[in-house]
Design a protein around this motif. Structure first.
Motif, PDB file in Angstrom:
ATOM      1  N   VAL A 110       6.955   2.436  10.161  1.00 18.66           N
ATOM      2  CA  VAL A 110       6.023   3.272   9.389  1.00 18.66           C
ATOM      3  C   VAL A 110       5.901   2.796   7.941  1.00 18.66           C
ATOM      4  O   VAL A 110       4.780   2.671   7.430  1.00 18.66           O
ATOM      5  CB  VAL A 110       6.431   4.760   9.462  1.00 18.66           C
ATOM      6  N   PRO A 111       7.032   2.491   7.254  1.00 16.19           N
ATOM      7  CA  PRO A 111       6.870   1.946   5.899  1.00 16.19           C
ATOM      8  C   PRO A 111       6.044   0.663   5.901  1.00 16.19           C
ATOM      9  O   PRO A 111       5.237   0.436   4.993  1.00 16.19           O
ATOM     10  CB  PRO A 111       8.312   1.658   5.447  1.00 16.19           C
ATOM     11  N   GLY A 112       6.231  -0.161   6.917  1.00 16.56           N
ATOM     12  CA  GLY A 112       5.453  -1.390   7.024  1.00 16.56           C
ATOM     13  C   GLY A 112       3.972  -1.084   7.144  1.00 16.56           C
ATOM     14  O   GLY A 112       3.133  -1.719   6.488  1.00 16.56           O
ATOM     15  N   ALA A 113       3.640  -0.080   7.967  1.00 19.00           N
ATOM     16  CA  ALA A 113       2.236   0.297   8.145  1.00 19.00           C
ATOM     17  C   ALA A 113       1.657   0.813   6.829  1.00 19.00           C
ATOM     18  O   ALA A 113       0.511   0.530   6.490  1.00 19.00           O
ATOM     19  CB  ALA A 113       2.114   1.365   9.234  1.00 19.00           C
ATOM     20  N   LEU A 114       2.482   1.559   6.089  1.00 18.89           N
ATOM     21  CA  LEU A 114       2.029   2.090   4.798  1.00 18.89           C
ATOM     22  C   LEU A 114       1.683   0.951   3.838  1.00 18.89           C
ATOM     23  O   LEU A 114       0.579   0.886   3.294  1.00 18.89           O
ATOM     24  CB  LEU A 114       3.110   2.982   4.183  1.00 18.89           C
ATOM     25  N   ILE A 115       2.631   0.051   3.667  1.00 16.60           N
ATOM     26  CA  ILE A 115       2.420  -1.052   2.730  1.00 16.60           C
ATOM     27  C   ILE A 115       1.204  -1.880   3.161  1.00 16.60           C
ATOM     28  O   ILE A 115       0.325  -2.200   2.362  1.00 16.60           O
ATOM     29  CB  ILE A 115       3.680  -1.950   2.657  1.00 16.60           C
ATOM     30  N   ALA A 116       1.159  -2.187   4.459  1.00 18.42           N
ATOM     31  CA  ALA A 116       0.080  -3.057   4.937  1.00 18.42           C
ATOM     32  C   ALA A 116      -1.280  -2.373   4.799  1.00 18.42           C
ATOM     33  O   ALA A 116      -2.248  -3.001   4.366  1.00 18.42           O
ATOM     34  CB  ALA A 116       0.342  -3.458   6.391  1.00 18.42           C
ATOM     35  N   ALA A 117      -1.356  -1.096   5.159  1.00 21.62           N
ATOM     36  CA  ALA A 117      -2.659  -0.410   5.109  1.00 21.62           C
ATOM     37  C   ALA A 117      -3.164  -0.328   3.674  1.00 21.62           C
ATOM     38  O   ALA A 117      -4.343  -0.588   3.402  1.00 21.62           O
ATOM     39  CB  ALA A 117      -2.542   0.988   5.716  1.00 21.62           C
ATOM     40  N   ILE A 118      -2.274   0.030   2.757  1.00 20.01           N
ATOM     41  CA  ILE A 118      -2.699   0.153   1.352  1.00 20.01           C
ATOM     42  C   ILE A 118      -3.054  -1.220   0.788  1.00 20.01           C
ATOM     43  O   ILE A 118      -4.074  -1.389   0.115  1.00 20.01           O
ATOM     44  CB  ILE A 118      -1.593   0.834   0.504  1.00 20.01           C
ATOM     45  N   ALA A 119      -2.212  -2.217   1.095  1.00 21.29           N
ATOM     46  CA  ALA A 119      -2.494  -3.564   0.588  1.00 21.29           C
ATOM     47  C   ALA A 119      -3.827  -4.079   1.133  1.00 21.29           C
ATOM     48  O   ALA A 119      -4.621  -4.677   0.401  1.00 21.29           O
ATOM     49  CB  ALA A 119      -1.357  -4.515   0.965  1.00 21.29           C
ATOM     50  N   LEU A 120      -4.082  -3.818   2.412  1.00 23.30           N
ATOM     51  CA  LEU A 120      -5.345  -4.262   2.998  1.00 23.30           C
ATOM     52  C   LEU A 120      -6.524  -3.551   2.350  1.00 23.30           C
ATOM     53  O   LEU A 120      -7.568  -4.154   2.090  1.00 23.30           O
ATOM     54  CB  LEU A 120      -5.359  -4.010   4.509  1.00 23.30           C
ATOM     55  N   GLY A 121      -6.350  -2.249   2.066  1.00 21.97           N
ATOM     56  CA  GLY A 121      -7.412  -1.489   1.409  1.00 21.97           C
ATOM     57  C   GLY A 121      -7.735  -2.078   0.045  1.00 21.97           C
ATOM     58  O   GLY A 121      -8.904  -2.281  -0.312  1.00 21.97           O
ATOM     59  N   ILE A 122      -6.669  -2.375  -0.720  1.00 27.27           N
ATOM     60  CA  ILE A 122      -6.885  -2.943  -2.061  1.00 27.27           C
ATOM     61  C   ILE A 122      -7.514  -4.330  -1.959  1.00 27.27           C
ATOM     62  O   ILE A 122      -8.453  -4.665  -2.688  1.00 27.27           O
ATOM     63  CB  ILE A 122      -5.545  -3.007  -2.841  1.00 27.27           C
ATOM     64  N   LEU A 123      -7.005  -5.120  -1.018  1.00 25.40           N
ATOM     65  CA  LEU A 123      -7.553  -6.467  -0.820  1.00 25.40           C
ATOM     66  C   LEU A 123      -9.037  -6.405  -0.498  1.00 25.40           C
ATOM     67  O   LEU A 123      -9.851  -7.155  -1.051  1.00 25.40           O
ATOM     68  CB  LEU A 123      -6.788  -7.155   0.327  1.00 25.40           C
ATOM     69  N   GLU A 124      -9.385  -5.489   0.385  1.00 31.31           N
ATOM     70  CA  GLU A 124     -10.784  -5.354   0.782  1.00 31.31           C
ATOM     71  C   GLU A 124     -11.650  -4.931  -0.410  1.00 31.31           C
ATOM     72  O   GLU A 124     -12.734  -5.473  -0.646  1.00 31.31           O
ATOM     73  CB  GLU A 124     -10.873  -4.338   1.923  1.00 31.31           C
ATOM     74  N   SER A 125     -11.096  -3.964  -1.160  1.00 34.95           N
ATOM     75  CA  SER A 125     -11.833  -3.460  -2.306  1.00 34.95           C
ATOM     76  C   SER A 125     -12.009  -4.560  -3.369  1.00 34.95           C
ATOM     77  O   SER A 125     -13.075  -4.710  -3.962  1.00 34.95           O
ATOM     78  CB  SER A 125     -11.089  -2.248  -2.864  1.00 34.95           C
ATOM     79  N   LEU A 126     -10.950  -5.341  -3.576  1.00 40.79           N
ATOM     80  CA  LEU A 126     -11.010  -6.454  -4.533  1.00 40.79           C
ATOM     81  C   LEU A 126     -11.999  -7.512  -4.078  1.00 40.79           C
ATOM     82  O   LEU A 126     -12.829  -7.986  -4.861  1.00 40.79           O
ATOM     83  CB  LEU A 126      -9.631  -7.105  -4.667  1.00 40.79           C
ATOM     84  N   SER A 127     -11.909  -7.877  -2.820  1.00 41.37           N
ATOM     85  CA  SER A 127     -12.767  -8.966  -2.350  1.00 41.37           C
ATOM     86  C   SER A 127     -14.224  -8.515  -2.354  1.00 41.37           C
ATOM     87  O   SER A 127     -15.122  -9.317  -2.577  1.00 41.37           O
ATOM     88  CB  SER A 127     -12.340  -9.463  -0.974  1.00 41.37           C
ATOM     89  N   PHE A 128     -14.429  -7.208  -2.165  1.00 41.22           N
ATOM     90  CA  PHE A 128     -15.795  -6.691  -2.235  1.00 41.22           C
ATOM     91  C   PHE A 128     -16.346  -6.898  -3.639  1.00 41.22           C
ATOM     92  O   PHE A 128     -17.517  -7.224  -3.817  1.00 41.22           O
ATOM     93  CB  PHE A 128     -15.793  -5.200  -1.872  1.00 41.22           C
TER      94      PHE A 128
END
Ligand SMILES: Nc1ncnc2c1ncn2[C@@H]1O[C@H](COP(=O)(O)OP(=O)(O)OP(=O)(O)O)[C@@H](O)[C@H]1O
Ligand SMILES: [Mg+2]
Lengths: 297, 244
Positions: free
Chosen positions: A241-259
Motif C-alpha cells: 500500500v505505501p508503494g501504491a501511494l508513492i507511485a500513484a502520487i508520483a505518477l500524478g505529479i509526473l503527468e501534471s508536469l509533463s502536461f
C-alpha cells in the motif's frame, strides 16, 4: 514558482483517486493473489451511484453520496468474492484472473443496463466549486479537497493495517497464507473482508472523480485513472500500500508536469515509467523479491 | 479407535500421497499427555510428510487421525490448528514483514475455545524472547527464528506441538538453548510434543520413546534409551549413530 505549486497540487489531486483505487487493488492482490480486473467496473459503478443518489449541491449531500457509493460497491465486492473468486481460488491465479475479467464484463453490462450508455455529469459541491490563490498560483478548491481526502485515506489505511488485529492478519495472510492458516487464522474470512475494503475504496474513488469527469463506461478502463492505478501497483510493488501511494502520487505529479512542460509526452509518460520498472526493478519500489519467489512455490 | 483416556494424538493406518506418489504407508503413532516423542528417520523418510498429513497440508491422506479423541482427518488446516495442533515447520516460516510481537499476537486467533497465553506471560516463561520481541521477523538469526516459531505455536495453548527438525542448521550452543526450552514446555504449557529429528543426542536428551521411519513406514518403535544404545538399529535407519 507559482506555476510549480499549481502543477504540484493538480498532480497530487490527480494521483489521489488513482491511489485510492490502487490501494484496494494491491491489498486484494496481496491477500488473494488476484489482479482484480473488475476493479474498473467497481470504480465506474461508484461514480454512477453518485449520479443517481446526489441530492443538491451541498457538501453534506455529496459526502453522503460518496459513502453510499463506497458501501454499495463494497456489497458488490463482497458478493463477487464469495460467488466468483472463492470457488476459483483453488484453480490458481490464471483462472482467477479470467474470473475477474468475466466479472468486469458482467458488471459493465449490468451498469449500462441500469444507467444506460449516455455520459452523465455531476456538479461540484458548491462549497468546493472555485479556486484559491496560493502564493499567486490558482489552485482548485476541489483539487485541494482531494489532497486532503488522500491524506485521510492513507492515514486510515495505515492505521488499519498496522494498528489493528485485522491489519496484522491481512499482512500475515498476504505474506504466507498457508502458515497463517496453520496458526488457525480464518484466511477465507480475511480475503472476503479485504475484497470488501478494496471494493469500498474503488467505489469511493469513483465517487470522488464524479464531479471532475464525464461519467460513462469508458471510466472502467480510463487512461486517467484505471490504467495509472494498475501501473501504480506494479511500480509500487504488488501488495504494498505505501508503494501504491508513492507511485500513484508520483505518477500524478509526473503527468501534471509533463502536461505543462512537454504536452506531447502527456498520457505517455506513465508507460515510460512502467517499462523502466519492469526492466530494472520488476518487484517495484517497495515490493519484496521474496514475494515473487514465494509465489513461484 | 482404541486409545486410553490420556491419548493426545493417535494415528491408525495413516497413508499419505503427494499427487499419485504414496509417501506414508500405514503409520500408527500414539502420543500421550505430557510426553515428548521422537520421530526419527533419514532425509526423505517421511517425517515432514507425517506432519503434513496431521495438518492436512499438501498431501491427500487415508486412515484415522485423532486429537484428544476428536477426528482431524478431512478438516481444514485452520480448523485443525484451532482444535489444538501447533506446527513448527522445518523452515520456521516466521512472518518477516511483522514484528516478533505481531508474529505472536497473530497466533492468539487460533485458540478455538481455549484461552490464549498473553504474549507478556510467554516472554516471562521463555526469557530468551525478551530481547527479540520488538524486532522485525527478518532481523532474527536461525536460532532466534526457531525460538519465535515455537513460542508462536504455543500462544494458542495447543494440546500437541509438532516440531520439525528444530536443530537443523543451528550451532551446538544454540541447540543446547533450544533443548532447555523444549524440555520445560510439557509442564509449563500442558502440551505434548512430537519431535521430528535426525540429531540423535538431541532426541536422546528430550524424548522418552521414538518412532523410526523409513520410506514412509514405521520400522521401529520403543523407549529412546533402547534405540540410543543399539548401534545396529541406528546404522540401519539413521545417517549418523552415537552408540559405539
Ligand atoms: N511436496 C512434495 N511433493 C512430492 N513429493 C514430496 C513432497 N515433499 C516430500 N516428498 C517426498 O516424500 C517423501 C518423504 O519426504 P519428507 O519431506 O516427509 O521426508 P523427511 O523425513 O521430512 O526428510 P528430511 O529429513 O529431509 O526433512 C520423500 O520421498 C520426498 O521426496
Ligand atoms: Mg522433513
Amino acid at each position: 514558482m507559482n506555476d510549480l505549486i499549481a502543477v504540484l497540487v493538480a498532480g497530487v489531486a490527480q494521483g489521489v483517486p488513482v491511489f485510492v483505487v490502487a490501494s484496494g487493488l494491491t491489498l486484494i492482490y496481496g491477500v488473494l493473489h488476484v489482479l482484480n480486473f473488475a476493479h474498473g467496473s467497481f470504480f465506474l459503478i461508484g461514480a454512477l451511484i453518485v449520479t443517481t443518489t446526489l441530492q443538491g449541491p451541498s457538501l453534506g449531500a455529496f459526502l453522503g453520496s460518496i459513502l453510499l457509493a463506497g458501501v454499495g460497491v463494497m456489497a458488490i465486492g463482497v458478493l463477487s468474492e464469495v460467488l466468483v473468486f472463492r470457488p476459483l481460488y483453488k484453480a490458481g491465479s490464471t483462472v482467477s484472473f479470467l474470473g475477474a475479467f468475466a466479472l468486469f464484463l458482467a458488471l459493465l453490462g449490468l451498469a449500462t443496463l441500469v444507467w444506460g450508455t449516455n455520459p452523465r455529469t455531476v456538479a461540484y459541491p458548491s462549497a468546493l466549486d472555485g479556486s484559491f490563490s496560493i502564493g499567486g498560483a490558482r489552485v482548485g478548491q476541489y483539487d485541494l479537497a482531494l489532497v486532503a481526502v488522500g491524506v485521510v485515506i492513507a492515514a486510515g489505511l495505515w492505521l488499519l493495517l498496522t494498528k489493528t488485529s485485522l491489519g496484522t492478519r491481512v499482512r500475515a495472510v498476504s505474506h504466507d497464507r498457508t502458515m497463517a492458516l496453520a496458526l488457525g487464522i480464518r484466511a477465507g474470512q480475511v480475503s472476503t473482508i479485504v475484497f470488501g475494503i478494496g471494493a469500498f475504496l474503488a467505489g469511493v474513488a469513483g465517487a470522488l472523480i464524479a464531479p471532475v469527469s464525464s461519467i460513462d463506461e469508458g471510466l472502467a478502463l480510463s487512461s486517467d485513472y484505471m490504467l495509472p492505478a494498475f501501473i501504480a501497483i506494479i511500480v509500487g510493488g504488488l501488495g504494498s500500500v505505501p508503494g501504491a501511494l508513492i507511485a500513484a502520487i508520483a505518477l500524478g505529479i509526473l503527468e501534471s508536469l509533463s502536461f505543462r512542460i512537454a504536452p506531447s509526452l502527456s498520457g505517455f509518460s506513465y508507460y515510460l515509467v512502467v517499462a523502466a520498472f519492469l526492466m530494472f526493478r520488476p518487484q517495484g519500489l517497495l515490493g519484496s523479491a521474496a514475494r515473487s519467489t514465494a509465489m513461484a512455490r | 479407535m482404541n486409545t486410553t483416556h490420556d491419548t493426545v494424538l493417535a494415528t491408525r493406518e495413516l497413508n499419505a500421497w503427494y499427487g499419485s506418489a504414496q509417501a506414508l504407508f500405514g503409520v500408527d503413532l500414539e502420543v500421550r499427555a505430557g510426553e515428548v516423542i521422537g520421530l526419527l528417520g533419514r532425509n526423505g523418510a517421511g517425517k515432514s510428510t507425517t506432519f503434513n498429513a496431521i495438518m492436512n497440508l499438501q498431501v491427500r491422506t487415508s486412515g484415522e487421525i485423532e486429537l484428544t479423541g476428536r477426528t482431524l482427518a478431512k478438516r481444514s488446516v485452520d480448523a485443525i490448528a484451532r482444535l489444538g495442533v501447533g506446527w513448527v515447520p522445518e523452515d520456521r516460516r516466521i512472518f518477516t514483514n511483522l514484528t516478533v510481537r505481531e508474529n505472536l499476537e497473530l497466533a492468539r486467533f487460533a485458540c478455538g475455545d481455549r484461552d490464549a497465553v498473553a504474549v507478556d506471560d510467554l516472554v516471562d516463561s521463555l526469557p530468551l524472547l525478551d530481547k527479540l520481541i520488538g524486532r522485525r521477523g527478518n532481523q532474527l538469526s536461525g536460532g532466534e527464528q526457531q525460538l519465535v516459531a515455537i513460542a508462536r505455536a504455543l500462544i494458542s495453548r495447543p494440546r500437541l506441538l509438532l516440531l520439525d527438525e528444530p536443530t537443523e542448521g543451528l550451532a551446538p550452543l544454540i541447540v543446547e538453548g533450544i533443548a532447555t526450552a523444549i524440555q520445560q514446555l510439557p509442564e509449563m504449557f500442558d502440551v505434548s510434543i512430537l519431535l521430528a529429528e535426525q540429531n540423535l543426542p538431541f532426541v536422546t536428551a528430550l524424548t522418552s520413546r521414538v518412532y523410526v521411519l523409513e520410506t514412509g513406514r514405521v520400522v521401529h518403535t520403543g523407549p529412546t534409551d533402547v534405540f540410543a544404545g543399539d548401534a545396529e538399529l541406528q546404522d540401519r535407519y539413521l545417517s549418523i549413530s552415537i552408540a559405539s
